[in-house]
Design an enzyme around this catalytic site. Structure first.
Site, PDB file in Angstrom:
ATOM      1  N   GLU A  75     -14.103   5.147  -6.750  1.00 51.10           N
ATOM      2  CA  GLU A  75     -13.075   4.518  -5.838  1.00 51.10           C
ATOM      3  C   GLU A  75     -13.622   4.514  -4.456  1.00 51.10           C
ATOM      4  OE1 GLU A  75     -10.786   2.544  -6.748  1.00 51.10           O
ATOM      5  OE2 GLU A  75      -9.986   3.512  -8.803  1.00 51.10           O
ATOM      6  N   TYR A 121      16.752   1.183   5.088  1.00 54.06           N
ATOM      7  CA  TYR A 121      15.427   1.183   5.886  1.00 54.06           C
ATOM      8  C   TYR A 121      14.493   0.715   4.890  1.00 54.06           C
ATOM      9  CZ  TYR A 121      11.513   3.004   8.393  1.00 54.06           C
ATOM     10  OH  TYR A 121      10.521   3.349   8.993  1.00 54.06           O
TER      11      TYR A 121
END
Length: 137
Positions: A75, A121
């Site tokens: 990765e 939130y």
């Protein structure tokens, strides 16, 4: 301010072990990198967060060449792209947590908004989170 190479290696080993011991990832399903002044320290390919050794961590130059250690995570290009886009960032942790992977296997009531709103939130910050169909790598 950048960490030294040795300090970055110690931090990766410590935090990776903590992530592994809390069951947030298993096997070789995670990778981490820390930006140091002229390179990145990164977990090697096919390594487990619970069993990292500082001297085996990859040290990769900013151009992507291996400077020392084992070959970096496959990765690496993902990490490099993120650092290129956000040069002030100093650490990237990429994992496929056990719980997120399990959650992703459950059928969703609404594919255009799959994460329940636990707090206002979350919705204000992220908005709806959609699920995309599975595609083979």
């Amino acid at each position: 301010m950048f960490l030294s190479e040795q300090c970055a290696k110690q931090q990766i080993v410590m935090f990776a072990k903590s992530i592994f011991e809390r069951g947030l990832t298993s096997g070789a399903s995670a990778n981490m990198s820390v930006r140091i002044e002229d390179a990145w320290v990164m977990t090697p390919t096919n390594t487990c967060f619970g069993f990292l050794k500082a001297d085996e961590l990859s040290v990769v130059a900013l151009d992507g060449s291996l400077m020392s250690g084992l070959p970096p995570s496959k990765e690496f290009r993902l990490h490099k792209a993120m650092y290129d886009k956000r040069p002030n960032d100093r650490c990237i942790i990429h994992l496929h947590s056990t719980y997120a992977t399990a959650l992703s296997c459950l059928p969703a009531a609404n594919n255009s908004n799959v994460v329940p709103t636990y707090t206002p939130y979350l919705t204000m910050r992220l908005g709806p989170i959609a699920m995309v169909p599975y595609f083979a790598p």
